[in-house]
Each structure stands twice: as C-alpha cells, then as structure tokens.
Design a protein around this motif. Structure first.
Motif, short mmCIF file in Angstrom:
data_model
loop_
_atom_site.label_atom_id
_atom_site.label_comp_id
_atom_site.label_asym_id
_atom_site.label_seq_id
_atom_site.Cartn_x
_atom_site.Cartn_y
_atom_site.Cartn_z
N LYS A 11 -5.71 -11.88 -7.56
CA LYS A 11 -6.64 -11.34 -6.58
C LYS A 11 -5.93 -10.30 -5.73
O LYS A 11 -4.80 -10.51 -5.28
N ILE A 12 -6.60 -9.18 -5.50
CA ILE A 12 -6.08 -8.08 -4.68
C ILE A 12 -7.06 -7.81 -3.55
O ILE A 12 -8.27 -7.75 -3.78
N LYS A 13 -6.53 -7.68 -2.33
CA LYS A 13 -7.39 -7.32 -1.21
C LYS A 13 -7.43 -5.81 -1.08
O LYS A 13 -6.39 -5.15 -1.07
N GLY A 14 -8.62 -5.25 -0.97
CA GLY A 14 -8.79 -3.82 -0.81
C GLY A 14 -8.64 -3.42 0.65
O GLY A 14 -8.36 -4.23 1.53
N ARG A 15 -8.89 -2.14 0.92
CA ARG A 15 -8.71 -1.61 2.27
C ARG A 15 -9.70 -2.21 3.25
O ARG A 15 -9.38 -2.42 4.43
N GLU A 26 -0.66 -5.41 -13.30
CA GLU A 26 -0.97 -4.30 -12.40
C GLU A 26 -0.96 -4.71 -10.93
O GLU A 26 -1.31 -3.91 -10.06
N SER A 27 -0.57 -5.95 -10.63
CA SER A 27 -0.66 -6.42 -9.25
C SER A 27 0.47 -5.91 -8.38
O SER A 27 0.35 -5.87 -7.17
N SER A 28 1.59 -5.48 -8.97
CA SER A 28 2.73 -5.04 -8.17
C SER A 28 2.68 -3.55 -7.86
O SER A 28 3.42 -3.07 -7.01
N ALA A 52 2.78 -6.07 -0.03
CA ALA A 52 2.77 -7.53 -0.25
C ALA A 52 1.54 -8.16 0.41
O ALA A 52 1.06 -9.20 -0.04
N LYS A 53 1.01 -7.53 1.47
CA LYS A 53 -0.17 -8.06 2.14
C LYS A 53 -1.41 -7.97 1.26
O LYS A 53 -2.35 -8.75 1.43
N ALA A 54 -1.43 -7.01 0.35
CA ALA A 54 -2.62 -6.79 -0.47
C ALA A 54 -2.80 -7.84 -1.56
O ALA A 54 -3.89 -8.02 -2.06
N ILE A 55 -1.74 -8.53 -1.90
CA ILE A 55 -1.83 -9.53 -2.96
C ILE A 55 -2.32 -10.84 -2.33
O ILE A 55 -1.59 -11.48 -1.58
#
Length: 57
Positions: A11-15, A26-28, A52-55
């Motif tokens: 899971k990735i947090k967007g803006r 592709e998470s890094s 690192a906050k986006a992950i």
C-alpha cells in the motif's frame, strides 16, 4: 510475466492521503514527472526515491 498471483502488493499513500496498491518492486521508488525527468547535467533520471512516510504498511 509471472504466474497468476505471483505479484506481491504493498500500500502506498498518495499526496492527498488516498491509498493505492503498488507492486512491491515499485514501492521503494517512483517514476519522475516531465519536469523531473532530467538531471542538471542532462542525463535521464529513471527513478526517484519514495519517502518512507508514503509506504503504508
């Protein structure tokens, strides 16, 4: 292509705080936009480090 179900997702947090699924490979990093595509020396930038906050784990 791998076998069905072989992709591991993270899971990735967007803006704006929304969460989306991205392949773990592709998470890094993320792909640069048009204005960030070239460095000051003129070489092509292919990956930008993701914070690192986006992950969202």
């Amino acid at each position: 292509m791998g076998k069905t179900g072989s992709t591991e997702w993270t899971k990735i947090k967007g803006r704006k705080g929304q969460i989306r699924l991205v392949a773990r490979s592709e998470s890094s990093h993320k792909n640069p936009g048009p204005m960030q595509k070239y460095t000051s020396s003129g070489t092509r930038r292919r990956k930008i480090a993701r914070s690192a906050k986006a992950i969202a784990r």
